[in-house]
Enzyme design. Structure first.
Site, mmCIF file in Angstrom:
data_model
loop_
_atom_site.group_PDB
_atom_site.id
_atom_site.type_symbol
_atom_site.label_atom_id
_atom_site.label_comp_id
_atom_site.label_asym_id
_atom_site.label_seq_id
_atom_site.Cartn_x
_atom_site.Cartn_y
_atom_site.Cartn_z
ATOM 1 N N LYS A 221 25.776 -61.530 -67.923
ATOM 2 C CA LYS A 221 26.087 -61.312 -66.508
ATOM 3 C C LYS A 221 25.598 -62.473 -65.636
ATOM 4 C CE LYS A 221 26.203 -56.213 -66.425
ATOM 5 N NZ LYS A 221 25.955 -55.777 -67.796
ATOM 6 N N SER B 285 22.273 -53.411 -63.737
ATOM 7 C CA SER B 285 23.085 -53.991 -64.805
ATOM 8 C C SER B 285 24.375 -53.202 -64.972
ATOM 9 C CB SER B 285 22.309 -54.018 -66.132
ATOM 10 O OG SER B 285 22.833 -54.979 -67.012
ATOM 11 N N SER C 225 23.536 -58.024 -71.777
ATOM 12 C CA SER C 225 23.794 -58.154 -70.341
ATOM 13 C C SER C 225 23.300 -59.458 -69.728
ATOM 14 C CB SER C 225 23.177 -56.973 -69.581
ATOM 15 O OG SER C 225 23.949 -55.811 -69.765
#
Length: 394
Positions: free
Chosen positions: A89, A144, A86
């Site tokens: 991101k 997330s 993640s």
């Protein structure tokens, strides 16, 4: 029958060079950020009074850099390509966050929260309900939430368009270890980044006040579903999954990541005494280690500032860098790349094949030299040689 073809051969032989040019190895490939960042293992240049690096680091790749100057204080395999989870991101936010006003309201269509990877982290978005853009970004940074990423990606024109724009943004930042497949960082074949690239993304993101606010937010209320009995819309609390936020002094935040296949990744920024440091740690031996090692490297970086010679730098967007990435950039599993500086012994044989034995109708310099020798021996041998070469070349 042989006279006419043989007579024409001197004209054919005269055009190409009779002898192939000597092999010249290609120029060395430049490492983005400096040559030392392409060397394996720990890179640090301590001066008198510099503290020792933490001795129990297990991360396969890490970097410590000054956010303002871009100086890399120390690093270990920073260009090693690994699955980012993640932390990708961060690049998603760099790409999409500037496009929508935080007060824009968007009604979520059912298809916008479909096709999300199994086991993804979610903030809990419901179809056919309205959400402010600022709520969606809190869902991205705090929880997330892959559902929040997909809604924003659809607002941006779709998942595939967003992936293309993220790749273009990475290239603009000269993050050449990064290959984007999914906008949320979900494990995907071929999707990789590096500690160096993730640090570039974080540095760029922190220059956006909204990015800085979202990544530093510890908790918030998120819009919930509509109560069927009252018709009122509820809300629920969400908390940032960054375990250092609120615990490490001066931590600004940025982004953590974890999947079973990718392991743990973390990009953190902290401020102390007017200095902001960036630390990225990828794939340590355990989940908790990513936070422990980030904190230890931040401690070291603040203590070592001014007492080490930089081993590289974070490049600026638009800064000229040679076009070919090198260093520890391997495959998705982190396999090391081939040596960045080919030696003549390793490359001479393929070069000879390309010059003289390639496919197609051309004969090449080596072949023409053979034709010349055959002419000296006799015309029939020349015709036999040419016939064989054309048959082999297609």
């Amino acid at each position: 029958m042989l006279a006419a073809p043989v007579a024409a051969l001197p004209l054919l032989i005269a055009a190409p060079a009779a002898v192939a040019a000597p092999f010249e190895p290609p120029p060395p490939q430049a490492v983005v950020g400096g040559e030392r960042l392409g060397l394996p293992g720990v890179q640090v240049s301590p001066l008198a009074g510099a503290p020792a690096l933490p001795g129990d680091l297990t991360g396969q790749s890490w970097i410590v850099a000054d956010a303002a100057s871009g100086e890399v204080l120390a690093a270990s395999n920073p260009h090693l390509r690994l699955a980012p989870a993640s932390t990708l991101k961060i690049l998603f936010a760099d790409t999409v966050l500037p496009k929508f006003d935080r007060d824009t309201v968007h009604k979520v269509a059912p298809e916008e929260i479909q096709g999300i990877g199994a086991g993804s982290s979610l903030v809990g978005i419901k179809e056919d309900l309205d959400y402010k853009v600022e709520d969606l970004w809190r869902g991205v940074f705090l929880s997330s939430g892959n559902d929040a990423v997909h809604v924003l990606a659809h607002m941006n024109g779709g998942v595939q368009r967003t992936v293309v724009e993220m790749q273009a943004r990475a290239e603009a930042l000269q993050a050449r270890d990064t290959r984007v497949v999914s906008p949320d960082g979900y494990d995907s074949d071929g999707q990789v980044s590096s500690a160096y690239d993730l640090t570039l993304f974080a540095r760029a993101g922190l220059r956006n006040p909204d990015f800085r606010t979202y990544c530093a937010t510890r908790d918030a209320m998120f819009p919930g579903a509509v109560d069927k009995n009252t018709g009122q819309r509820g809300s629920f609390g969400i908390a940032n999954t960054d375990r250092l936020l609120g615990k490490y002094p001066g931590l600004i935040g940025v982004k953590n990541g974890f999947t079973t296949n990718a392991g743990s990744t973390f990009v953190g920024a902290a401020e102390r005494g007017g200095r902001t440091l960036l630390v990225t740690v990828m794939h340590p031996s355990s989940y908790q280690k990513v936070y422990d090692e980030t904190a230890a490297l931040l401690d070291w970086g603040f203590a070592a500032a001014g007492k080490v010679t930089p081993v590289g730098k974070l490049v600026e967007e638009g800064e000229t860098v040679a076009p070919t990435p090198t260093g520890q950039a391997g495959g998705a599993a982190g396999a090391p790349a081939p040596p960045p500086h080919p030696t003549p012994s390793a490359s001479a044989e393929p070069a000879a094949r390309a010059d003289g034995d390639g496919g197609g109708d051309g004969i090449g310099p080596v072949g023409w030299a053979a034709v010349g020798l055959a002419v000296a021996a006799g015309g029939a041998g020349v015709l036999l040689l040419i016939g064989r070469r054309r048959a082999a070349g297609g």
